[in-house]
Design a protein around this motif. Structure first.
Motif, PDB file in Angstrom:
ATOM      1  N   TYR A 259     -35.225  19.376  16.422  1.00 20.52           N
ATOM      2  CA  TYR A 259     -35.122  18.228  15.527  1.00 20.52           C
ATOM      3  C   TYR A 259     -34.923  18.696  14.086  1.00 20.52           C
ATOM      4  O   TYR A 259     -35.479  19.723  13.669  1.00 20.52           O
ATOM      5  CB  TYR A 259     -36.386  17.367  15.617  1.00 20.52           C
ATOM      6  N   HIS A 260     -34.137  17.909  13.337  1.00 19.25           N
ATOM      7  CA  HIS A 260     -33.836  18.227  11.944  1.00 19.25           C
ATOM      8  C   HIS A 260     -34.166  17.023  11.063  1.00 19.25           C
ATOM      9  O   HIS A 260     -33.965  15.870  11.473  1.00 19.25           O
ATOM     10  CB  HIS A 260     -32.359  18.596  11.785  1.00 19.25           C
ATOM     11  N   THR A 278     -32.900  13.195  11.237  1.00 23.41           N
ATOM     12  CA  THR A 278     -31.460  12.954  11.151  1.00 23.41           C
ATOM     13  C   THR A 278     -30.660  13.530  12.318  1.00 23.41           C
ATOM     14  O   THR A 278     -29.513  13.132  12.519  1.00 23.41           O
ATOM     15  CB  THR A 278     -30.885  13.543   9.852  1.00 23.41           C
ATOM     16  N   GLN A 279     -31.250  14.452  13.099  1.00 22.92           N
ATOM     17  CA  GLN A 279     -30.457  15.076  14.155  1.00 22.92           C
ATOM     18  C   GLN A 279     -31.360  15.643  15.240  1.00 22.92           C
ATOM     19  O   GLN A 279     -32.440  16.167  14.970  1.00 22.92           O
ATOM     20  CB  GLN A 279     -29.593  16.200  13.568  1.00 22.92           C
ATOM     21  N   ASP A 281     -30.804  18.295  18.618  1.00 25.33           N
ATOM     22  CA  ASP A 281     -29.870  19.234  19.241  1.00 25.33           C
ATOM     23  C   ASP A 281     -30.346  19.573  20.649  1.00 25.33           C
ATOM     24  O   ASP A 281     -31.520  19.927  20.846  1.00 25.33           O
ATOM     25  CB  ASP A 281     -29.783  20.530  18.435  1.00 25.33           C
ATOM     26  N   HIS A 287     -25.636  16.364  20.804  1.00 20.76           N
ATOM     27  CA  HIS A 287     -26.532  16.056  19.697  1.00 20.76           C
ATOM     28  C   HIS A 287     -26.813  14.559  19.633  1.00 20.76           C
ATOM     29  O   HIS A 287     -26.082  13.741  20.198  1.00 20.76           O
ATOM     30  CB  HIS A 287     -25.906  16.486  18.362  1.00 20.76           C
ATOM     31  N   PHE A 289     -27.596  11.749  16.370  1.00 20.51           N
ATOM     32  CA  PHE A 289     -27.508  11.650  14.910  1.00 20.51           C
ATOM     33  C   PHE A 289     -28.080  10.317  14.446  1.00 20.51           C
ATOM     34  O   PHE A 289     -27.885   9.284  15.105  1.00 20.51           O
ATOM     35  CB  PHE A 289     -26.052  11.767  14.446  1.00 20.51           C
ATOM     36  N   HIS A 350     -20.294  10.714  13.757  1.00 13.99           N
ATOM     37  CA  HIS A 350     -20.108  11.733  14.779  1.00 13.99           C
ATOM     38  C   HIS A 350     -19.741  11.130  16.125  1.00 13.99           C
ATOM     39  O   HIS A 350     -19.805  11.801  17.136  1.00 13.99           O
ATOM     40  CB  HIS A 350     -21.392  12.556  14.928  1.00 13.99           C
TER      41      HIS A 350
END
Length: 361
Positions: A259-260, A278-279, A281, A287, A289, A350
């Motif tokens: 996670y980001h 925000t993201q 993976d 992903h 988003f 995306h």
């Protein structure tokens, strides 16, 4: 200094941070503003026309071969009127093991009367966003509205020694124990007696193990920022989930999700910092988003600041047709956070183009 201090500090500043759930629209929903009760509309997403809450569940990891009626899986749950959690501030994200319980002291002052507490004696929160108050009919407490008007009641039992059992409608049980700082779940028993255990470290939930020994390992990262009040500077720390790993119980890593987060600084009477997911993976190269509206004033009080509401989601692992969705909000009432949400398919940065629609509440 742990993330919980952030909210203590905010309370000391006169409720500087105001979660979305404090809005009045739909507050008399029996299971709270993020709970299901009367049913939700599933045209263009999943949202409740009474509370204005939109819900979204993404299964990030499902461990194959797990034993028992409750699969070992890690799901993220979005409630647009939810509160900050271990997934940051924006969006009201939670996860599939975020059970909660609080119980007032066993010897509170009598209910009613001037300057006396007359609120609930406790409350239960469910991973999907349901929240139910406990009143004076227990223990045991009967939660007649846990599954809606036609559902099966849940019951909360006091087992003594600071231990409580929440009996679910399907015969399963969530067991809570008292630790420093409150109550937390430590065992989930399915209707057939199969036990899943929950372990914790200084950051929060750290491991979930199913009856066959397979487990989820939850890892964290620590963010920090500074707040200056009355010429005194405080450093505030926030521990957020950075990754979750699935292990087979024999030393083999099965899958990982990362996670980001992005930092957002909101300027108000007192500047506030938020961290937004925000993201996500996945190991297969795909992903998820997420974007958010800017954080800002939450109520008519200029001291009240709220993280941004969810704007778009692009989820490759969402189990439904609305993998890409954009949320819109309409204000209800005079206070700035009386917002209702609905969704329509979108074209996130995306994702691929989708059919657009605007189902009104």
């Amino acid at each position: 200094m742990k993330s919980g201090y952030r909210y203590f500090l905010a309370a000391a500043l006169g409720c500087l941070l105001a979660p979305h759930s404090f809005a009045q629209a739909g507050n008399n929903n029996p299971t709270g503003v993020t709970g299901e009760f009367n049913g939700s509309i599933t045209t263009a997403g999943h949202y409740d026309p009474f509370t204005g809450n939109a819900k979204r569940i993404i299964d990030d990891i499902v461990v194959p071969g797990s034993i028992g009626a409750y699969p070992l899986k890690w799901s993220r749950i979005l409630n647009t009127r939810g509160v900050s959690s271990s997934f940051g501030d924006g969006g009201g994200w939670s996860h599939s093991y975020a059970w909660g319980l609080w119980v007032r002291s066993s010897n509170p002052p009598p209910l009613g009367g001037e300057n006396q507490y007359d609120g609930p004696l406790g409350g239960v929160s469910y991973p999907d966003g349901r929240r139910l108050d406990l009143w004076s009919d227990g223990p045991p407490w009967t939660l007649t509205e846990a599954e809606g008007p036609q559902g099966v009641s849940h019951k909360l039992f006091d087992r003594g020694g600071g231990n409580y059992d929440l009996l679910l409608g399907d015969g399963g049980t969530v067991r809570f124990q008292t630790v420093s700082g409150g109550l937390r779940p430590y065992v989930i028993v399915d209707p057939y007696g199969q036990t899943t255990t929950l372990e914790y470290d200084a950051n929060g939930l750290s491991r979930v193990t199913e009856p066959g020994g397979r487990y989820l390992q939850i890892n964290y990262t620590t963010f920090s920022y500074q707040v200056t009040l009355s010429n005194t500077t405080y450093t505030v720390y926030e521990n957020l989930v950075s990754s979750v790993q699935a292990w087979d119980g024999r030393g083999n890593l099965l899958e990982t999700v990362h996670y980001h987060y992005v930092r957002e600084d909101v300027r108000a009477i007192v500047n506030v910092t938020f961290f937004n997911l925000t993201q996500a993976d996945y190991d297969d190269g795909t992903h998820g988003f997420y974007t958010y509206f800017p954080g800002g004033q939450a109520t008519n009080s200029a001291w009240s600041t709220s993280p941004g509401r969810t704007k778009t989601c692009d989820d490759v692992r969402y189990a439904g047709p609305m993998k890409q969705i954009e949320y819109e909000y309409v204000q209800r009432g005079d206070v700035a956070d009386h917002y209702l949400a609905w969704g329509h398919e979108s074209t996130p940065a995306h994702g691929n183009a989708g059919r657009r629609g605007h189902p009104r509440l």
